[in-house]
Design a protein around this motif. Structure first.
Motif, mmCIF file in Angstrom:
data_model
loop_
_atom_site.group_PDB
_atom_site.id
_atom_site.type_symbol
_atom_site.label_atom_id
_atom_site.label_comp_id
_atom_site.label_asym_id
_atom_site.label_seq_id
_atom_site.Cartn_x
_atom_site.Cartn_y
_atom_site.Cartn_z
ATOM 1 N N GLU A 189 0.889 -1.182 0.000
ATOM 2 C CA GLU A 189 0.000 0.000 0.000
ATOM 3 C C GLU A 189 0.920 1.223 0.000
ATOM 4 O OE1 GLU A 189 -2.451 1.767 -0.391
ATOM 5 O OE2 GLU A 189 -2.934 3.072 1.281
ATOM 6 N N TYR B 190 -12.992 5.076 -6.980
ATOM 7 C CA TYR B 190 -12.703 5.953 -5.840
ATOM 8 C C TYR B 190 -13.799 5.856 -4.785
ATOM 9 C CZ TYR B 190 -8.883 8.376 -8.214
ATOM 10 O OH TYR B 190 -7.706 8.690 -8.818
ATOM 11 N N ARG C 12 -4.129 16.073 -3.713
ATOM 12 C CA ARG C 12 -4.643 15.872 -5.071
ATOM 13 C C ARG C 12 -5.443 17.096 -5.475
ATOM 14 N NH1 ARG C 12 -1.871 12.083 -4.312
ATOM 15 N NH2 ARG C 12 -2.161 9.906 -4.910
ATOM 16 N N ARG D 257 -8.147 17.137 -6.936
ATOM 17 C CA ARG D 257 -9.589 16.942 -6.680
ATOM 18 C C ARG D 257 -9.978 17.407 -5.275
ATOM 19 N NH1 ARG D 257 -7.581 11.447 -6.986
ATOM 20 N NH2 ARG D 257 -7.406 10.513 -4.915
ATOM 21 N N ASP E 144 0.367 9.812 -0.841
ATOM 22 C CA ASP E 144 -0.300 8.536 -1.093
ATOM 23 C C ASP E 144 -0.549 7.860 0.242
ATOM 24 O OD1 ASP E 144 -0.652 7.543 -3.923
ATOM 25 O OD2 ASP E 144 1.395 8.342 -4.037
ATOM 26 N N GLY E 145 -1.247 6.716 0.163
ATOM 27 C CA GLY E 145 -1.329 5.861 1.340
ATOM 28 C C GLY E 145 -2.384 6.277 2.333
ATOM 29 N N ASP E 146 -3.654 6.193 1.927
ATOM 30 C CA ASP E 146 -4.657 6.635 2.891
ATOM 31 C C ASP E 146 -5.069 5.548 3.888
ATOM 32 O OD1 ASP E 146 -6.386 5.223 1.271
ATOM 33 O OD2 ASP E 146 -7.737 6.892 0.866
ATOM 34 N N GLY F 87 -8.800 5.294 -2.971
ATOM 35 C CA GLY F 87 -9.307 4.057 -3.556
ATOM 36 C C GLY F 87 -10.346 3.386 -2.661
HETATM 37 C C1 VTB Z 1 -5.598 5.876 -3.625
HETATM 38 C C2 VTB Z 1 -5.286 5.738 -2.165
HETATM 39 C C3 VTB Z 1 -4.071 4.862 -1.960
HETATM 40 O O1 VTB Z 1 -3.295 5.493 -4.170
HETATM 41 O O2 VTB Z 1 -6.003 4.636 -4.144
HETATM 42 C C4 VTB Z 1 -4.363 6.344 -4.379
HETATM 43 O O3 VTB Z 1 -6.411 5.189 -1.540
HETATM 44 C C5 VTB Z 1 -4.669 6.520 -5.844
HETATM 45 O O4 VTB Z 1 -5.257 7.746 -5.998
HETATM 46 O O5 VTB Z 1 -3.737 4.848 -0.610
HETATM 47 P P1 VTB Z 1 -4.830 8.643 -7.224
HETATM 48 O O6 VTB Z 1 -5.518 8.038 -8.412
HETATM 49 O O7 VTB Z 1 -5.273 10.002 -6.917
HETATM 50 O O8 VTB Z 1 -3.324 8.554 -7.324
HETATM 51 C C6 VTB Z 1 -2.908 5.352 -2.820
HETATM 52 O O9 VTB Z 1 -2.491 6.611 -2.335
HETATM 53 C C7 VTB Z 1 -1.735 4.360 -2.743
HETATM 54 O O10 VTB Z 1 -2.106 3.132 -3.235
#
Ligand code: VTB
Length: 333
Positions: free
Chosen positions: A98, A129, A175, A177, A197-199, A222
């Protein structure tokens, strides 16, 4: 002495918590060898391989419901793949790495993550999303609401915490958005930590604001990561809501096929991860709650959290692994 099936399930679950720690440790060690190399794909691939090897050593009849993707796009750990060598029927949500980008850049908070629940108890979330909001334990139910404005949610958290909004810290993914959301949080006077990244980590961080500095998580990431985060919060305490973003007919159809009957529904944490849930994560890179993997002369150390919702037990596991055994083979084979 004969044991009832209820006892049997409970017993197996307890053992599985520790078995799951091995699974995430192996994935994290493999990924950690790729830290900072700038190759997200490779980091993910080695983590997937290592996690799959270890999963197949588990005494379960496991079915992946949140994984690396649909069968045609992911050769391994795809949705529907069966893992384990036989045992209780369970559903599995996983993310071997992740935060692939975080790992490739060697930045904080990339994790190897897995959640296991009884069959049918995890939300089958399509890879779309999800809008999310989360807070840690200790707040009355309903303190935050995904349909309230960010300002209302910040005020509610500050009221319960007994502090000013300016003393509340919110984690948001950086982001475009989120431009309006960020603007509103700033206007309300709260602090923001923007993460690349990395929620899953971002949401888990709300469970220990004193350690992490994060009270509240808001924003869109995600949906699969949403279910993993909900599983973690079920074990650690806290509240979370998530709403799938099904903004094209194709996404709505995909979700419907996976059993989503109401595309507008705001899912609670309990609806995303029901029943007895087990969760484990190992730090790949150093983070606010989990240290990353460390390679020493002749041995490797890992830092893992393993937990179970039915008892609420949260174990922090510092492990020392010899460097000549399977971890070495996992990455060299
Ligand atoms: C999200 C978030 C994840 O990637 O999936 C993200 O939940 C992708 O979002 O924790 P974007 O399309 O805006 O890049 C992560 O940050 C890492 O997998």
């Amino acid at each position: 002495m004969a044991i009832s099936s209820k006892q049997q399930v409970g017993h197996l679950d307890r053992m599985l918590t520790m078995e799951m720690a091995r699974v995430v440790e192996a994935a994290a060690v493999a990924a950690a060898r790729e830290r900072g190399q700038g190759d997200e794909k490779k980091a993910d691939q080695v983590a997937v391989d290592a996690m799959r090897n270890e999963l197949n050593n588990l005494p379960i009849s496991g079915r992946i419901v949140i994984g690396e993707g649909e069968r045609d796009e992911a050769p391994m750990l795809y949705i529907g793949e069966e893992v384990g060598y036989g045992g209780p029927e369970v559903d599995i949500a996983l993310d071997p790495l992740e935060g692939t980008t975080i790992c490739a850049k060697n930045q904080p908070n990339s994790l190897a993550v897995i959640a296991i629940a009884e069959r049918g108890k995890l939300l089958y979330a399509p890879d779309v999303y999800m809008d999310k909001i989360a807070i840690g334990p200790g707040y009355p139910i309903g303190t935050v609401n995904i349909d309230a404005t960010p300002t209302e949610n910040l005020n509610a958290v500050a009221r319960v915490k007994g502090c000013k909004v300016s003393e509340i810290s919110t984690c948001v993914m950086d982001r475009s958005r989120h431009a309006k959301l960020i603007e509103e949080i700033r206007a309300a006077g709260a602090a923001i930590r923007l993460i690349g990244d990395g929620d899953v980590a971002g949401i888990i961080h709300t469970t220990d604001p004193e350690e992490t500095g994060i009270d509240l998580y808001m924003g869109i990431g995600g949906a699969p990561e949403g279910v993993l985060a909900a599983a973690a919060l079920r074990c650690m305490g806290g509240q979370m809501q998530g709403r799938l973003i099904l903004d094209t007919p194709e996404k709505a159809q995909r979700a419907a096929k996976m059993g989503v009957s109401d595309p507008e529904k705001a899912y609670t944490m309990e609806e995303m991860a029901q029943g007895d849930v087990l969760f484990a994560a190992t730090g790949v890179t150093d983070g606010n709650m989990l240290r990353g993997v460390q390679f020493h002369h002749g041995h490797i150390t890992t830092h893992t959290v393993a937990m179970r919702s039915s008892t609420g037990t949260v174990r922090w596991i510092d492990a020392r692994h010899e460097d000549h055994g399977k971890f070495h083979q996992d990455v060299s084979s």
